[in-house]
Design a protein around this motif. Structure first.
Motif, PDB file in Angstrom:
ATOM      1  N   ILE A  58       0.843  -1.197   0.000  1.00  0.00           N
ATOM      2  CA  ILE A  58       0.000   0.000   0.000  1.00  0.00           C
ATOM      3  C   ILE A  58       0.879   1.249   0.000  1.00  0.00           C
ATOM      4  CG2 ILE A  58      -1.613   1.367   1.418  1.00  0.00           C
ATOM      5  CD1 ILE A  58      -2.870  -1.265   2.304  1.00  0.00           C
ATOM      6  N   GLU A  59       0.570   2.166  -0.888  1.00  0.00           N
ATOM      7  CA  GLU A  59       1.304   3.435  -0.937  1.00  0.00           C
ATOM      8  C   GLU A  59       1.024   4.240   0.338  1.00  0.00           C
ATOM      9  OE1 GLU A  59       1.472   7.572  -3.607  1.00  0.00           O
ATOM     10  OE2 GLU A  59       0.094   5.947  -4.142  1.00  0.00           O
ATOM     11  N   LEU A  60       2.063   4.872   0.873  1.00  0.00           N
ATOM     12  CA  LEU A  60       1.909   5.668   2.092  1.00  0.00           C
ATOM     13  C   LEU A  60       2.386   7.085   1.857  1.00  0.00           C
ATOM     14  CD1 LEU A  60       1.256   5.772   5.182  1.00  0.00           C
ATOM     15  CD2 LEU A  60       3.688   5.291   5.561  1.00  0.00           C
ATOM     16  N   LEU A  61       1.576   8.033   2.278  1.00  0.00           N
ATOM     17  CA  LEU A  61       1.936   9.446   2.231  1.00  0.00           C
ATOM     18  C   LEU A  61       2.047   9.971   3.652  1.00  0.00           C
ATOM     19  CD1 LEU A  61      -0.611  10.600  -0.516  1.00  0.00           C
ATOM     20  CD2 LEU A  61       1.758   9.863  -0.852  1.00  0.00           C
ATOM     21  N   GLU A  62       2.957  10.912   3.858  1.00  0.00           N
ATOM     22  CA  GLU A  62       3.114  11.526   5.177  1.00  0.00           C
ATOM     23  C   GLU A  62       2.559  12.942   5.167  1.00  0.00           C
ATOM     24  OE1 GLU A  62       6.569  12.894   8.412  1.00  0.00           O
ATOM     25  OE2 GLU A  62       7.139  12.125   6.430  1.00  0.00           O
ATOM     26  N   GLY A  63       1.695  13.237   6.124  1.00  0.00           N
ATOM     27  CA  GLY A  63       1.177  14.585   6.260  1.00  0.00           C
ATOM     28  C   GLY A  63       2.144  15.471   7.030  1.00  0.00           C
ATOM     29  N   PRO A  64       1.838  16.746   7.186  1.00  0.00           N
ATOM     30  CA  PRO A  64       2.735  17.660   7.900  1.00  0.00           C
ATOM     31  C   PRO A  64       2.731  17.397   9.404  1.00  0.00           C
ATOM     32  CG  PRO A  64       0.698  18.783   7.310  1.00  0.00           C
ATOM     33  CD  PRO A  64       0.645  17.441   6.657  1.00  0.00           C
ATOM     34  N   TYR A  65       3.880  17.572  10.013  1.00  0.00           N
ATOM     35  CA  TYR A  65       3.972  17.444  11.477  1.00  0.00           C
ATOM     36  C   TYR A  65       3.836  18.845  12.082  1.00  0.00           C
ATOM     37  CZ  TYR A  65       5.643  16.107  16.122  1.00  0.00           C
ATOM     38  OH  TYR A  65       5.744  15.886  17.473  1.00  0.00           O
ATOM     39  N   ASN A  66       2.625  19.366  12.062  1.00  0.00           N
ATOM     40  CA  ASN A  66       2.374  20.733  12.532  1.00  0.00           C
ATOM     41  C   ASN A  66       1.922  20.720  13.992  1.00  0.00           C
ATOM     42  OD1 ASN A  66       0.029  19.451  11.809  1.00  0.00           O
ATOM     43  ND2 ASN A  66      -0.895  21.195  10.766  1.00  0.00           N
ATOM     44  N   LEU A  67       2.844  20.333  14.867  1.00  0.00           N
ATOM     45  CA  LEU A  67       2.544  20.196  16.290  1.00  0.00           C
ATOM     46  C   LEU A  67       2.058  21.506  16.903  1.00  0.00           C
ATOM     47  CD1 LEU A  67       2.614  18.607  18.971  1.00  0.00           C
ATOM     48  CD2 LEU A  67       5.013  19.301  19.195  1.00  0.00           C
ATOM     49  N   GLU A  68       2.697  22.613  16.553  1.00  0.00           N
ATOM     50  CA  GLU A  68       2.323  23.893  17.161  1.00  0.00           C
ATOM     51  C   GLU A  68       0.875  24.251  16.845  1.00  0.00           C
ATOM     52  OE1 GLU A  68       5.051  27.035  16.375  1.00  0.00           O
ATOM     53  OE2 GLU A  68       6.790  25.939  17.152  1.00  0.00           O
ATOM     54  N   GLU A  69       0.454  24.014  15.617  1.00  0.00           N
ATOM     55  CA  GLU A  69      -0.941  24.293  15.247  1.00  0.00           C
ATOM     56  C   GLU A  69      -1.895  23.380  16.015  1.00  0.00           C
ATOM     57  OE1 GLU A  69      -2.243  26.704  13.322  1.00  0.00           O
ATOM     58  OE2 GLU A  69      -0.198  27.494  13.355  1.00  0.00           O
ATOM     59  N   TRP A  70      -1.501  22.127  16.178  1.00  0.00           N
ATOM     60  CA  TRP A  70      -2.338  21.186  16.928  1.00  0.00           C
ATOM     61  C   TRP A  70      -2.482  21.624  18.382  1.00  0.00           C
ATOM     62  CZ3 TRP A  70      -1.790  17.983  21.155  1.00  0.00           C
ATOM     63  CH2 TRP A  70      -2.777  17.007  21.336  1.00  0.00           C
ATOM     64  N   LEU A  71      -1.376  22.087  18.977  1.00  0.00           N
ATOM     65  CA  LEU A  71      -1.418  22.539  20.370  1.00  0.00           C
ATOM     66  C   LEU A  71      -2.357  23.740  20.536  1.00  0.00           C
ATOM     67  CD1 LEU A  71       2.369  22.240  21.310  1.00  0.00           C
ATOM     68  CD2 LEU A  71       0.489  20.877  22.246  1.00  0.00           C
ATOM     69  N   LYS A  72      -2.387  24.618  19.554  1.00  0.00           N
ATOM     70  CA  LYS A  72      -3.294  25.766  19.607  1.00  0.00           C
ATOM     71  C   LYS A  72      -4.749  25.304  19.588  1.00  0.00           C
ATOM     72  CE  LYS A  72      -0.119  28.970  17.267  1.00  0.00           C
ATOM     73  NZ  LYS A  72       0.153  29.706  16.005  1.00  0.00           N
ATOM     74  N   LYS A  73      -5.026  24.278  18.799  1.00  0.00           N
ATOM     75  CA  LYS A  73      -6.407  23.799  18.661  1.00  0.00           C
ATOM     76  C   LYS A  73      -6.925  23.146  19.938  1.00  0.00           C
ATOM     77  CE  LYS A  73      -6.151  23.223  13.661  1.00  0.00           C
ATOM     78  NZ  LYS A  73      -6.095  22.289  12.512  1.00  0.00           N
ATOM     79  N   VAL A  74      -6.031  22.535  20.719  1.00  0.00           N
ATOM     80  CA  VAL A  74      -6.479  21.845  21.941  1.00  0.00           C
ATOM     81  C   VAL A  74      -6.210  22.681  23.197  1.00  0.00           C
ATOM     82  CG1 VAL A  74      -6.176  19.569  20.899  1.00  0.00           C
ATOM     83  CG2 VAL A  74      -4.304  20.575  22.217  1.00  0.00           C
ATOM     84  N   LYS A  75      -5.845  23.933  23.001  1.00  0.00           N
ATOM     85  CA  LYS A  75      -5.578  24.801  24.153  1.00  0.00           C
ATOM     86  C   LYS A  75      -6.818  24.904  25.041  1.00  0.00           C
ATOM     87  CE  LYS A  75      -3.763  29.334  25.439  1.00  0.00           C
ATOM     88  NZ  LYS A  75      -3.274  30.647  24.959  1.00  0.00           N
ATOM     89  N   GLY A  76      -6.614  24.747  26.337  1.00  0.00           N
ATOM     90  CA  GLY A  76      -7.712  24.780  27.287  1.00  0.00           C
ATOM     91  C   GLY A  76      -8.302  23.411  27.575  1.00  0.00           C
ATOM     92  N   LEU A  77      -7.889  22.411  26.777  1.00  0.00           N
ATOM     93  CA  LEU A  77      -8.419  21.051  26.946  1.00  0.00           C
ATOM     94  C   LEU A  77      -7.339  20.083  27.427  1.00  0.00           C
ATOM     95  CD1 LEU A  77     -10.409  20.907  23.575  1.00  0.00           C
ATOM     96  CD2 LEU A  77     -11.347  21.389  25.850  1.00  0.00           C
TER      97      LEU A  77
END
Length: 357
Positions: A58-77
């Motif tokens: 199966i072909e595999l693609l890697e998405g971006p490792y945008n940890l900082e953006e993810w941390l902003k989205k879960v801020k407060g949780l």
């Protein structure tokens, strides 16, 4: 069909079942997991998924490792429990980003291997998938491969293929809560300034599973087994002579009862200096070089370019005839006759590690 992939443990059996249920469908894997922390853990899971997808063709693609953006989205949780609102936001982010990639690539279906994980809420994933189907016009494939003997079959597949079985969900907040409930140190967050590979660290596991892949590729038989052992982490340590802090290097498994001592040199034998308290031993960088056949200029050079952990154990054994002794062995630039104030904050604890035989 684009398949969002979280880890090989969840994905391999899930992908096998999709290949059976959709024999005419071209499956493309998409590893998008910016929640995974630290980065070496992310790399380890990615490499294991690559290994899995290669086996399945199966072909595999890697998405971006945008940890900082993810941390902003879960801020407060941050303090939400597993399967709580933080996880819901995480599902939303990973699935929507995956759907956007599917649209970009011209796919007309999407799904996620999160559906088979027992730590994930299928109900929430089904709702999110249905909403994204309406929003983007791609068909959401909801498959419950958990039920029946699914989990049993999945475990069998994982064992047969020697996949990496991570011991936490992935994000820092879930890891912190899990280790707190287990009354364990957050070992995954340790990375020495020296970059020395510590036993059962993420770096250790990354090397081990790279070796597994190499053995597979060269058709060399192997097994991965678990072993119990005494692990060690040095959190903080320092040496003062007559009140002045000096450069010092503490060999692995160095401890002091109650964490502190002040002592003077009692005697010397074979250029090893023994203090009059707490079984502490000192040696100069020159003596260390002689024992190890090294060429360190000074202790700071040793700090940033240390021996391997295994080589340090050998040095300890050469000095004490006991590789797992807990007496402090400290290297300093030169031996000075004076009052030594020594502080060590270290953890020695039962642990389990995987080894290849």
């Amino acid at each position: 069909m684009l398949v969002h992939i979280c880890c090989s443990v969840d994905s391999h059996y899930f992908l096998e079942r999709l290949q059976q249920d959709f024999p005419d469908e071209k499956l493309v894997g998409y590893f998008y997991d910016p929640n995974i922390h630290p980065y070496n853990e992310y790399l380890l899971r990615l490499k294991d998924v690559e290994y899995s997808c290669q086996k399945l063709g199966i072909e595999l693609l890697e998405g971006p490792y945008n940890l900082e953006e993810w941390l902003k989205k879960v801020k407060g949780l941050e303090n939400e429990p597993e399967k709580g609102d933080r996880c819901t936001v995480c599902y939303d982010d990973r699935l929507e980003t995956s759907v956007k990639k599917a649209v970009e690539l011209g796919h007309d279906k999407f799904t996620t291997t999160l559906l088979i994980s027992p730590k994930k809420s299928q109900e929430k994933l089904e709702i999110i998938g249905n909403d994204l189907e309406k929003k983007y016009g791609l068909k959401w494939i909801f498959k419950d491969y958990r039920s029946g003997k699914g989990m049993e079959e999945q475990a069998k597949v994982v064992k047969e293929n020697s996949f990496y079985r991570q011991n936490y969900c992935g994000c820092l907040f879930g890891l912190s809560a899990q280790r707190e409930s287990q009354d364990k140190i957050i070992d995954e967050m340790f990375l020495p300034l020296s970059n020395q590979t510590l036993p059962q660290s993420i770096e250790y596991r990354l090397n081990l599973y790279n070796k597994r892949t190499n053995l597979e590729e060269t058709n060399i038989p192997y097994r991965i087994i678990k072993q119990r052992f005494l692990n060690y982490r040095l959190l903080n340590a320092k040496v003062k002579i007559d009140g002045e802090i000096i450069p010092s290097y503490f060999l692995c498994y160095s401890t002091i009862n109650r964490g502190k001592t002040n002592a003077k040199i009692a005697f010397e034998k074979a250029e090893i200096y023994y203090l009059n308290k707490d079984e502490v031993k000192l040696l100069s960088i020159d003596t260390f070089n002689d024992i190890t056949q090294s060429h360190y200029r000074n202790v700071k050079d040793l700090m940033y370019h240390p021996l391997t952990f295994e080589a340090e154990l050998k040095v300890r054994n050469d000095i004490t005839q006991n590789p797992y002794g807990l007496s402090a062995i400290i290297i300093i630039d030169e031996i000075i006759d004076g009052k030594y104030d020594i502080t060590i904050d270290a953890k020695v604890y039962d642990d389990t590690k995987e080894v290849i035989i």
